[in-house]
Scaffold this motif. Structure first.
Motif, short mmCIF file in Angstrom:
data_model
loop_
_atom_site.label_atom_id
_atom_site.label_comp_id
_atom_site.label_asym_id
_atom_site.label_seq_id
_atom_site.Cartn_x
_atom_site.Cartn_y
_atom_site.Cartn_z
N VAL A 35 77.36 20.57 33.76
CA VAL A 35 77.03 19.27 34.33
C VAL A 35 76.62 18.30 33.22
N PRO A 36 77.46 17.32 32.86
CA PRO A 36 77.09 16.35 31.84
C PRO A 36 75.89 15.51 32.29
N LEU A 37 75.03 15.18 31.34
CA LEU A 37 73.91 14.28 31.61
C LEU A 37 74.29 12.83 31.35
N PRO A 47 66.68 15.00 30.35
CA PRO A 47 66.61 16.29 31.07
C PRO A 47 65.26 16.50 31.75
N LEU A 48 65.32 17.06 32.96
CA LEU A 48 64.11 17.41 33.71
C LEU A 48 63.94 18.92 33.83
N VAL A 49 64.90 19.68 33.27
CA VAL A 49 64.87 21.13 33.37
C VAL A 49 65.03 21.73 31.98
N TYR A 71 70.31 9.02 37.62
CA TYR A 71 69.90 10.38 37.92
C TYR A 71 71.12 11.30 37.95
N ILE A 72 70.92 12.55 37.55
CA ILE A 72 71.93 13.59 37.65
C ILE A 72 71.36 14.72 38.50
N HIS A 73 72.15 15.23 39.45
CA HIS A 73 71.67 16.24 40.38
C HIS A 73 72.46 17.54 40.26
N SER A 74 71.81 18.63 40.60
CA SER A 74 72.46 19.94 40.52
C SER A 74 73.50 20.10 41.61
N PRO A 75 74.69 20.61 41.27
CA PRO A 75 75.74 20.78 42.28
C PRO A 75 75.54 22.00 43.18
N THR A 76 74.66 22.92 42.80
CA THR A 76 74.42 24.11 43.61
C THR A 76 73.09 24.73 43.18
N SER A 77 72.72 25.84 43.84
CA SER A 77 71.50 26.54 43.46
C SER A 77 71.83 27.63 42.44
N GLY A 78 70.86 27.93 41.60
CA GLY A 78 71.07 28.96 40.59
C GLY A 78 70.06 28.82 39.47
N LYS A 79 70.47 29.23 38.29
CA LYS A 79 69.58 29.22 37.13
C LYS A 79 70.21 28.38 36.02
N VAL A 80 69.34 27.68 35.29
CA VAL A 80 69.81 26.92 34.14
C VAL A 80 70.09 27.89 33.00
N LYS A 81 71.37 28.04 32.68
CA LYS A 81 71.75 28.95 31.60
C LYS A 81 71.40 28.38 30.24
N SER A 82 71.68 27.09 30.07
CA SER A 82 71.42 26.46 28.77
C SER A 82 71.50 24.95 28.89
N LEU A 83 70.94 24.28 27.90
CA LEU A 83 71.12 22.84 27.69
C LEU A 83 71.84 22.69 26.36
N GLY A 84 72.90 21.93 26.35
CA GLY A 84 73.67 21.81 25.11
C GLY A 84 74.60 20.62 25.16
N MET A 85 75.79 20.80 24.61
CA MET A 85 76.79 19.75 24.56
C MET A 85 78.10 20.27 25.15
N PRO A 95 75.78 15.45 26.21
CA PRO A 95 74.71 16.38 26.55
C PRO A 95 74.93 16.92 27.96
N CYS A 96 74.61 18.18 28.17
CA CYS A 96 74.90 18.77 29.48
C CYS A 96 73.90 19.85 29.83
N VAL A 97 73.90 20.22 31.12
CA VAL A 97 73.13 21.34 31.64
C VAL A 97 74.12 22.33 32.24
N VAL A 98 74.06 23.57 31.81
CA VAL A 98 74.96 24.60 32.33
C VAL A 98 74.21 25.40 33.40
N ILE A 99 74.78 25.44 34.61
CA ILE A 99 74.15 26.10 35.76
C ILE A 99 74.92 27.37 36.11
N GLU A 100 74.21 28.47 36.16
CA GLU A 100 74.78 29.72 36.69
C GLU A 100 74.46 29.78 38.17
N ALA A 101 75.48 29.68 39.00
CA ALA A 101 75.27 29.66 40.45
C ALA A 101 74.82 31.02 40.95
#
Length: 455
Positions: A35-37, A47-49, A71-85, A95-101
């Motif tokens: 998910v790009p920020l 980032p808020l996470v 604002y940027i919102h999570s597309p599903t529930s899960g865990k934040v794997k990483s913050l990166g590019m 910049p992005c947030v990677v979500i493991e669903a």
């Protein structure tokens, strides 16, 4: 309205809207979302996470970092794997947030629905901001900023862009057919925020079913009065300045904005997102995207969650037909879209289409000398002289290009489409705009510096 006016110039490329009759399908849940920020014009979201955090669908992952941000919102529930590019459609790193669903798709507590007829304009605008809504036609300008009337300006007209003049794309068309009431409520909400009474929805007459349906649904609303305006097919009918002129006869001045002629223009997709945010409390974490192209087995329209990779989108479209190959992949449509070189690019809030092209469909620029035929001048909807501008730019005469109003170019591609010499005119314009923009920013920064004190 008694008469529909046409804008100057324009072209008639092949429509190739093969997915116009294909209903919208919800994409399945995927195990990973990138998910790009930065899915909007302006500063990337803050980032808020952090890595390891548990998130829910609809939970904010980032907050606006400046006035022009979102604002940027999570597309599903899960865990934040990483913050990166990650790689964006323009080829830049974002910049992005990677979500493991987690597969459960649990939603956060929704924002309470609002009675928009009784809510204040400021309350409604704040809801639009909290939902992270941006322009979904391509530019991704933050919608709450667009719905904020600039100081010294007055707005009396709201125009909704249901034109979808870009070849191949059908996402807005399908959205109008399948969710007309939510769209009209979103339009009415935007009109209340702006305090306007003149409200138009412009739709090209190659979509008679959408024109008929929205006209009927708009008539069923008690208030406000929303007028559906059929427009003759001509690209780029959906460009802001051209749409304003076609509907109101008002001409945005050189270097000006729609607010200079008392107008605001919103996309159909953004209007739908406003309706969902206010009526249902749903933030913008998914959008309808057309996935199409002759190499694909089953082109269509899908509702993707942001962060879905293009690779997954192509699989949903049936993958490649037997014996087909992809020579180019474009984010958006063939006229104004951007070629992307990786299928790992994620779907964003402004991803209106994913187009793949076969080798025989890809045009190769030749950069022959200008023939002085003048076709580009006739086609330019901004009434520029692209042929002369391109020669100036090739010779790096950027000051001359600025004086010939290159900054008014909307990069629609009409000049390159019509050029018999195959000159890369749009690339020339983009180069000049970049050079002139850098010079103007440097001049502005220099003026902002405090004067040096004399010893």
């Amino acid at each position: 309205m008694s008469k529909i006016f046409h804008f100057y110039g324009g072209v008639h490329p092949q429509e190739a809207k093969v997915s116009r009759g294909t209903p919208i399908v919800d994409a399945p849940l995927y195990p990973l979302y990138t998910v790009p920020l930065s899915m909007h014009i302006g500063a990337p979201a803050k980032p808020l996470v952090k890595a390891g955090d548990t998130v829910l669908r609809g939970q904010p992952l980032g907050e606006p970092a400046s006035f022009v941000s979102s604002y940027i919102h999570s597309p599903t529930s899960g865990k934040v794997k990483s913050l990166g590019m990650c790689l964006g459609p323009a080829g830049t790193q974002l910049p992005c947030v990677v979500i493991e669903a987690d597969g459960e798709d649990k939603a956060t507590d929704p924002m309470p629905p609002l009675d928009w007829r009784n809510a204040s304009p400021e309350e409604l605008r704040n809801r639009v901001a909290q939902a992270g809504i941006v322009g979904m036609g391509g530019a991704a300008f933050p919608t709450p900023v667009k719905l904020s009337i600039p100081p010294g300006k007055s707005i009396d007209t709201l125009i909704i862009n249901g034109v979808e003049c870009e070849p191949c794309l059908t996402a807005d068309h399908r959205l109008m057919l399948e969710s007309p009431r939510i769209i009209l409520e979103g339009v009415a909400i935007a009109a209340r925020i702006l305090g306007v009474k003149k409200i138009y929805i412009g739709i090209e007459d190659n979509k008679p079913d959408a024109i008929e349906l929205l006209t009927r649904e708009a008539a069923a609303l008690a208030e406000p009065v929303i007028q559906v305006v059929p427009l003759h097919v001509r690209y780029p009918q959906g460009a802001e300045k051209q749409l304003i002129y076609a509907i109101t006869k008002r001409q945005v001045p050189s270097g000006g904005l729609p607010a200079d002629v008392h107008c605001v223009v919103q996309n159909i997709g953004s209007s739908h997102a406003i309706g969902e945010a206010v009526l249902k409390g749903i933030p913008l974490y998914q959008r309808v995207t057309t996935v199409t192209g002759s190499p694909l087995a089953s082109p269509g329209n899908w509702r993707f969650r942001v962060g879905t990779s293009y690779a997954e989108a192509l699989k949903l479209a049936g993958g490649l037909r037997e014996g087909a190959t992809i020579a180019k992949m474009i984010s958006g449509g063939p006229m104004m879209g951007m070629a992307v070189y990786s299928q790992e690019v994620p779907v964003m809030k402004n991803t209106s289409g994913i187009l793949v092209m076969a080798p025989e469909e890809v045009f190769q620029y030749t950069s022959k000398s200008c023939l002085r035929c003048g076709r580009c001048n006739d086609a330019c909807p901004m009434q520029l002289m692209p042929g002369i501008l391109s020669v100036q730019i090739e010779n790096e005469r950027f000051d001359d290009a600025q004086n010939w109003h290159v900054m008014d170019c909307i990069e629609c591609g009409c000049c390159a489409f019509i050029c018999p010499a195959g000159r890369p005119l749009v690339q020339h314009m983009r180069r000049a705009k970049s050079e002139v923009g850098a010079k103007l920013r440097a001049q502005k920064a220099q003026k902002a510096q405090p004067p040096k004190s004399e010893k």
